[in-house]
Design a protein around this motif. Structure first.
Motif, PDB file in Angstrom:
ATOM      1  N   MET A 184      -3.538  27.054  43.802  1.00 48.16           N
ATOM      2  CA  MET A 184      -2.667  26.160  43.022  1.00 48.16           C
ATOM      3  C   MET A 184      -1.223  26.269  43.517  1.00 48.16           C
ATOM      4  O   MET A 184      -0.732  27.370  43.773  1.00 48.16           O
ATOM      5  CB  MET A 184      -2.679  26.583  41.539  1.00 48.16           C
ATOM      6  CG  MET A 184      -3.898  26.108  40.788  1.00 48.16           C
ATOM      7  SD  MET A 184      -3.912  24.306  40.640  1.00 48.16           S
ATOM      8  CE  MET A 184      -5.146  24.083  39.381  1.00 48.16           C
ATOM      9  N   THR A 185      -0.580  25.126  43.612  1.00 52.11           N
ATOM     10  CA  THR A 185       0.846  25.126  43.958  1.00 52.11           C
ATOM     11  C   THR A 185       1.597  24.476  42.805  1.00 52.11           C
ATOM     12  O   THR A 185       1.131  23.471  42.251  1.00 52.11           O
ATOM     13  CB  THR A 185       1.096  24.318  45.255  1.00 52.11           C
ATOM     14  OG1 THR A 185       0.275  24.864  46.289  1.00 52.11           O
ATOM     15  CG2 THR A 185       2.558  24.367  45.674  1.00 52.11           C
ATOM     16  N   ARG A 186       2.714  25.065  42.440  1.00 53.06           N
ATOM     17  CA  ARG A 186       3.546  24.424  41.415  1.00 53.06           C
ATOM     18  C   ARG A 186       4.564  23.510  42.105  1.00 53.06           C
ATOM     19  O   ARG A 186       5.208  23.897  43.091  1.00 53.06           O
ATOM     20  CB  ARG A 186       4.251  25.490  40.566  1.00 53.06           C
ATOM     21  CG  ARG A 186       5.114  24.871  39.467  1.00 53.06           C
ATOM     22  CD  ARG A 186       5.280  25.773  38.285  1.00 53.06           C
ATOM     23  NE  ARG A 186       4.036  25.905  37.530  1.00 53.06           N
ATOM     24  CZ  ARG A 186       3.943  26.511  36.340  1.00 53.06           C
ATOM     25  NH1 ARG A 186       5.012  27.046  35.769  1.00 53.06           N
ATOM     26  NH2 ARG A 186       2.780  26.596  35.721  1.00 53.06           N
ATOM     27  N   TYR A 187       4.671  22.288  41.576  1.00 54.23           N
ATOM     28  CA  TYR A 187       5.624  21.323  42.121  1.00 54.23           C
ATOM     29  C   TYR A 187       6.668  20.976  41.079  1.00 54.23           C
ATOM     30  O   TYR A 187       6.355  20.867  39.881  1.00 54.23           O
ATOM     31  CB  TYR A 187       4.911  20.032  42.547  1.00 54.23           C
ATOM     32  CG  TYR A 187       4.028  20.203  43.761  1.00 54.23           C
ATOM     33  CD1 TYR A 187       4.557  20.090  45.051  1.00 54.23           C
ATOM     34  CD2 TYR A 187       2.675  20.497  43.631  1.00 54.23           C
ATOM     35  CE1 TYR A 187       3.742  20.259  46.168  1.00 54.23           C
ATOM     36  CE2 TYR A 187       1.854  20.672  44.736  1.00 54.23           C
ATOM     37  CZ  TYR A 187       2.395  20.552  46.006  1.00 54.23           C
ATOM     38  OH  TYR A 187       1.598  20.723  47.112  1.00 54.23           O
ATOM     39  N   LYS A 188       7.890  20.814  41.539  1.00 55.23           N
ATOM     40  CA  LYS A 188       8.996  20.324  40.707  1.00 55.23           C
ATOM     41  C   LYS A 188       9.300  18.916  41.201  1.00 55.23           C
ATOM     42  O   LYS A 188       9.382  18.692  42.418  1.00 55.23           O
ATOM     43  CB  LYS A 188      10.210  21.232  40.918  1.00 55.23           C
ATOM     44  CG  LYS A 188      11.498  20.747  40.262  1.00 55.23           C
ATOM     45  CD  LYS A 188      12.697  21.607  40.704  1.00 55.23           C
ATOM     46  CE  LYS A 188      14.005  21.069  40.144  1.00 55.23           C
ATOM     47  NZ  LYS A 188      15.178  21.774  40.720  1.00 55.23           N
ATOM     48  N   ALA A 189       9.464  17.966  40.288  1.00 55.38           N
ATOM     49  CA  ALA A 189       9.795  16.599  40.702  1.00 55.38           C
ATOM     50  C   ALA A 189      10.990  16.092  39.909  1.00 55.38           C
ATOM     51  O   ALA A 189      11.147  16.426  38.725  1.00 55.38           O
ATOM     52  CB  ALA A 189       8.598  15.676  40.480  1.00 55.38           C
ATOM     53  N   VAL A 190      11.854  15.348  40.568  1.00 53.77           N
ATOM     54  CA  VAL A 190      12.981  14.689  39.899  1.00 53.77           C
ATOM     55  C   VAL A 190      12.610  13.213  39.759  1.00 53.77           C
ATOM     56  O   VAL A 190      12.224  12.563  40.741  1.00 53.77           O
ATOM     57  CB  VAL A 190      14.294  14.867  40.676  1.00 53.77           C
ATOM     58  CG1 VAL A 190      15.442  14.160  39.956  1.00 53.77           C
ATOM     59  CG2 VAL A 190      14.619  16.356  40.849  1.00 53.77           C
ATOM     60  N   VAL A 191      12.698  12.711  38.531  1.00 57.17           N
ATOM     61  CA  VAL A 191      12.186  11.382  38.209  1.00 57.17           C
ATOM     62  C   VAL A 191      13.289  10.525  37.566  1.00 57.17           C
ATOM     63  O   VAL A 191      14.052  11.017  36.727  1.00 57.17           O
ATOM     64  CB  VAL A 191      11.008  11.487  37.204  1.00 57.17           C
ATOM     65  CG1 VAL A 191      10.328  10.148  37.005  1.00 57.17           C
ATOM     66  CG2 VAL A 191       9.992  12.537  37.652  1.00 57.17           C
ATOM     67  N   ALA A 192      13.357   9.254  37.976  1.00 52.90           N
ATOM     68  CA  ALA A 192      14.254   8.282  37.317  1.00 52.90           C
ATOM     69  C   ALA A 192      13.374   7.273  36.598  1.00 52.90           C
ATOM     70  O   ALA A 192      12.291   6.929  37.095  1.00 52.90           O
ATOM     71  CB  ALA A 192      15.115   7.575  38.367  1.00 52.90           C
ATOM     72  N   TYR A 193      13.794   6.827  35.437  1.00 52.67           N
ATOM     73  CA  TYR A 193      13.061   5.737  34.784  1.00 52.67           C
ATOM     74  C   TYR A 193      13.974   4.879  33.932  1.00 52.67           C
ATOM     75  O   TYR A 193      14.943   5.344  33.366  1.00 52.67           O
ATOM     76  CB  TYR A 193      11.866   6.237  33.960  1.00 52.67           C
ATOM     77  CG  TYR A 193      12.087   7.421  33.048  1.00 52.67           C
ATOM     78  CD1 TYR A 193      11.756   8.705  33.467  1.00 52.67           C
ATOM     79  CD2 TYR A 193      12.597   7.257  31.759  1.00 52.67           C
ATOM     80  CE1 TYR A 193      11.933   9.800  32.634  1.00 52.67           C
ATOM     81  CE2 TYR A 193      12.781   8.351  30.916  1.00 52.67           C
ATOM     82  CZ  TYR A 193      12.451   9.620  31.361  1.00 52.67           C
ATOM     83  OH  TYR A 193      12.642  10.690  30.524  1.00 52.67           O
TER      84      TYR A 193
END
Lengths: 252, 252
Positions: free
Chosen positions: B1-10
């Motif tokens: 398992m890899t943990r991912y961080k994402a930056v999101v605009a909405y």
């Protein structure tokens, strides 16, 4: 009866265009519904300077209509503003001469096409600009724009199905500007524009900026008087704004 | 398992807020649906830095999730970008330490509130700013903002139903700027914000700018630790943007 001229802005993203179509939400339908409410159920028809397509915006669309009411123009503006949905806004209303005609009296129009050049897609601009994250040579676009300025037969720059027989129009000016980082605007002023013409001109100018179309190639496509002589695609509706409609010498 | 961080605009205008709710279109639901497609039907849950309400926007929301896939982060970004609707956009995806937590590890957040001051309503901004065509004294707003900066119990500045017990928060900075004609932005940076807090702070600062609330009155309302001690109304959601979530000393 008093004839009124109104300047209207609308966000085109929620409309199936300007003109009334059965079962569709259109700008004309919403404004006529508001006028009907103001006129206690009596139908009042409006006439615009011209249609705009689905998804196309207006900051300065002009309409006229006749009303038996002699209301102070700004009160009429407020009455319309409060009775139309929030994606339509009345900039001004004024009483005009009985023979003023929003379509037949135009001397010119100004359209703006907005391009968002950022690499990442901007969700806030998805209805308001064309996302075009490709390199552009603005000098080449300037050069290409000079081929288009002036009086020409624009048959190659309108949709094949266009109704108008006479396809000669005059473009007075095309300005290419960068009002903000990642934003490019193309502003066109002319005596009139054919169906889809501004969107096709924009497609051709972007092809020029990409180096895929030379000024010579653009000239040849113009002279061919055939939409198929121009390979450029029609720019999508979301970037297009009707900015101004002119009724005087200023249009030129 | 890899943990991912994402930056999101909405663009929040089409969502019933961030968090999943049965039968509602929410940001979390759309992102989890995209992750499920990428993971061949397996459910992948996401955790955000915090919720945003219906109509509130984000330019820098942060989420984390775990995936068995070790995809290059930018390919993962593109996979999510293309599988989410156009009102959600992924700014970045990166692999992070297994114990990174989007909510618990935040050191601060930055929100911006956008006010449109033009006299005429702007249909293009109706989902993106609060139309506030009233006079404002910006110096009085500055003065009021200084009462709010620092560590305080913000009970008077959150919705009565707020769940958190501890209502002490620190505001590091409030900047009042005019990036364009008729646009005023209020930018708040702090270690955390209570439910509706930025919208209530904005209501109070606009009352200050209108001269309806003195710095002394604002101080008294803050000290009262009671939402009813503050008469200012909560600013509407459409002007609010979650701009940045910090995970390091920079948050302070």
């Amino acid at each position: 009866m008093t004839r009124y001229k109104a300047v209207v802005a609308y966000d085109g993203s929620g409309f199936s265009g300007y003109q009334v179509q059965p079962g569709k939400r259109t700008v004309q339908r919403e404004i006529e519904a508001a006028l009907k409410k103001i006129h206690k159920g009596n139908v009042v028809r409006i006439t615009a300077s011209g249609r705009t397509d689905a998804g196309v915006h207006a900051k300065g669309q002009v309409i006229h209509f006749d009303s038996p009411f002699a209301i102070p123009p700004d009160a009429f503006r407020m009455a319309l503003e409060t009775r139309t949905p929030r994606d339509i806004s009345f900039r001004s209303v004024e009483a005009v001469a009985d023979d003023f005609h929003a379509r037949f009296d135009t001397t010119g129009k100004e359209y703006q096409y907005v391009i968002k050049r950022s690499e990442l897609f901007d969700p806030f601009m998805r209805h308001f600009a064309w996302h075009y994250p490709y390199p552009l040579d603005l000098l080449k676009m300037e050069e290409a724009s000079r081929v288009l300025i002036g009086e020409h037969d624009f048959t190659s720059f309108c949709r094949t199905k266009t109704e108008q027989e006479n396809k000669v129009r005059t473009i007075y000016a095309i300005s290419i500007e960068q009002p903000a980082e990642d934003i490019l605007t193309l502003t066109y002023r002319g005596n009139g524009f054919l169906y889809n013409m501004v969107r096709i001109l924009t497609g051709a100018l972007l092809d020029s900026g990409q180096g895929r179309l030379t000024p010579q190639g653009l000239k040849e496509a113009l002279d061919a008087k055939n939409r198929e002589a121009l390979r450029s695609k029609t720019a999508p509706p979301e970037g297009l704004y009707l900015m101004n409609v002119f009724y005087d010498e200023f249009g030129k």
